[in-house]
Design an enzyme around this catalytic site. Structure first.
Site, PDB file in Angstrom:
ATOM      1  N   GLU A 105       0.845  -1.195   0.000  1.00  0.00           N
ATOM      2  CA  GLU A 105       0.000   0.000   0.000  1.00  0.00           C
ATOM      3  C   GLU A 105       0.882   1.247   0.000  1.00  0.00           C
ATOM      4  O   GLU A 105       2.011   1.226   0.493  1.00  0.00           O
ATOM      5  CB  GLU A 105      -0.910  -0.067   1.241  1.00  0.00           C
ATOM      6  N   ASP A 109      -2.806   5.981   6.715  1.00  0.00           N
ATOM      7  CA  ASP A 109      -3.183   7.240   7.338  1.00  0.00           C
ATOM      8  C   ASP A 109      -3.907   6.894   8.645  1.00  0.00           C
ATOM      9  O   ASP A 109      -3.274   6.690   9.675  1.00  0.00           O
ATOM     10  CB  ASP A 109      -4.068   7.977   6.316  1.00  0.00           C
ATOM     11  N   PHE A 158      -0.311  16.252   3.856  1.00  0.00           N
ATOM     12  CA  PHE A 158      -0.799  15.555   2.670  1.00  0.00           C
ATOM     13  C   PHE A 158       0.314  15.544   1.638  1.00  0.00           C
ATOM     14  O   PHE A 158       0.909  16.575   1.331  1.00  0.00           O
ATOM     15  CB  PHE A 158      -2.043  16.252   2.119  1.00  0.00           C
TER      16      PHE A 158
HETATM   17  P1  5GP Z   1      -6.571   5.255   5.689  1.00  0.00           P
HETATM   18  O1  5GP Z   1      -7.717   4.298   5.562  1.00  0.00           O
HETATM   19  O2  5GP Z   1      -5.305   4.659   6.219  1.00  0.00           O
HETATM   20  O3  5GP Z   1      -6.987   6.475   6.476  1.00  0.00           O
HETATM   21  O4  5GP Z   1      -6.370   5.852   4.262  1.00  0.00           O
HETATM   22  C1  5GP Z   1      -5.487   5.411   3.359  1.00  0.00           C
HETATM   23  C2  5GP Z   1      -5.716   6.072   2.011  1.00  0.00           C
HETATM   24  O5  5GP Z   1      -5.953   7.490   2.155  1.00  0.00           O
HETATM   25  C3  5GP Z   1      -4.484   5.964   1.182  1.00  0.00           C
HETATM   26  O6  5GP Z   1      -4.452   4.756   0.465  1.00  0.00           O
HETATM   27  C4  5GP Z   1      -4.601   7.178   0.298  1.00  0.00           C
HETATM   28  O7  5GP Z   1      -5.414   6.897  -0.816  1.00  0.00           O
HETATM   29  C5  5GP Z   1      -5.296   8.214   1.140  1.00  0.00           C
HETATM   30  N1  5GP Z   1      -4.333   9.139   1.752  1.00  0.00           N
HETATM   31  C6  5GP Z   1      -4.092   9.285   3.069  1.00  0.00           C
HETATM   32  N2  5GP Z   1      -3.138  10.207   3.295  1.00  0.00           N
HETATM   33  C7  5GP Z   1      -2.750  10.649   2.068  1.00  0.00           C
HETATM   34  C8  5GP Z   1      -1.760  11.604   1.614  1.00  0.00           C
HETATM   35  O8  5GP Z   1      -1.026  12.256   2.373  1.00  0.00           O
HETATM   36  N3  5GP Z   1      -1.658  11.760   0.271  1.00  0.00           N
HETATM   37  C9  5GP Z   1      -2.423  11.083  -0.617  1.00  0.00           C
HETATM   38  N4  5GP Z   1      -2.230  11.341  -1.917  1.00  0.00           N
HETATM   39  N5  5GP Z   1      -3.359  10.175  -0.231  1.00  0.00           N
HETATM   40  C10 5GP Z   1      -3.509   9.965   1.095  1.00  0.00           C
END
Ligand code: 5GP
Length: 184
Positions: A105, A109, A158
């Site tokens: 992955e 986040d 981000f």
């Molecule tokens: P989680 O379920 O861990 O909160 O989210 C993961 C997804 O959120 C990642 O696969 C990505 O698509 C998006 N995401 C989270 N933080 C970032 C970031 O800093 N940049 C980008 N481009 N996508 C992010």
């Protein structure tokens, strides 16, 4: 382009292509040590992990029988506020039962997406199930989803580039960048 797209521009390089390359080589060596003489299926989560997975796979030597597969998921809500409920848009082609699976992955986040994906894959009875993420944002973590292979931990900013996008843009950049607000 929508109004939202124009609110941000590239800020500064957070992780350079050279740093990424060095870390990918290390991660590949760790995987190689662990799976020597075995088959392992690197399972990339589209689209963000595509570039990371293709670099990682090419650094794993011939002693491992590397297979590649992909899944596409969409989380309900937008990418900035992940809800953790994940819909599988494209499933793996691999029959997971009895296989070594590494989910690859781009970024963890809140951890909700990976926790959910692991839960789904666990029900398919793999021989082993591990996670390899390029980036982790520990400050944002909501659930403890295990990460066996981690590239970098980063602050709560981000980022884009090296597969990561903002509204579809900047995935192709070789370095990882933070964004900044567009000056009007
Ligand atoms: P989680 O379920 O861990 O909160 O989210 C993961 C997804 O959120 C990642 O696969 C990505 O698509 C998006 N995401 C989270 N933080 C970032 C970031 O800093 N940049 C980008 N481009 N996508 C992010």
């Amino acid at each position: 382009m929508s109004e939202v797209d124009e609110r941000y521009e590239l800020g500064s390089v957070e992780i350079s292509r050279d740093e990424i390359k060095r870390r990918v080589v290390d991660l590949a060596a760790d995987i190689e040590r662990e799976y020597r003489g075995q088959e392992v299926t690197l399972t990339g989560v589209l689209k963000g992990a595509a570039i990371f997975l293709s670099d990682l796979a090419r650094e794993i030597g011939t002693t491992v029988d590397v297979r590649m597969d992909f899944m596409a998921v969409s989380s309900y809500g937008n990418s900035a506020t992940s809800s953790g409920v994940v819909k599988i848009i494209k499933d793996m082609d691999t029959f997971v039962d009895g296989k070594n699976i590494i989910v690859v992955e781009d970024i963890m986040d809140t951890g909700l997406t990976l926790a959910y994906l692991r839960e789904i894959l666990r029900t398919r009875n793999p021989k082993s199930l591990k996670t390899c993420v390029l980036l982790e944002k520990p400050e944002r973590k909501k659930v403890d989803s295990e990460i066996e292979y981690r590239g970098f931990t980063i602050a709560d900013v981000f980022v884009v580039g090296y597969g990561l996008d903002y509204a579809g843009k900047w995935r192709h950049l070789p370095d990882i960048w933070s964004l900044s607000k567009t000056r009007q």
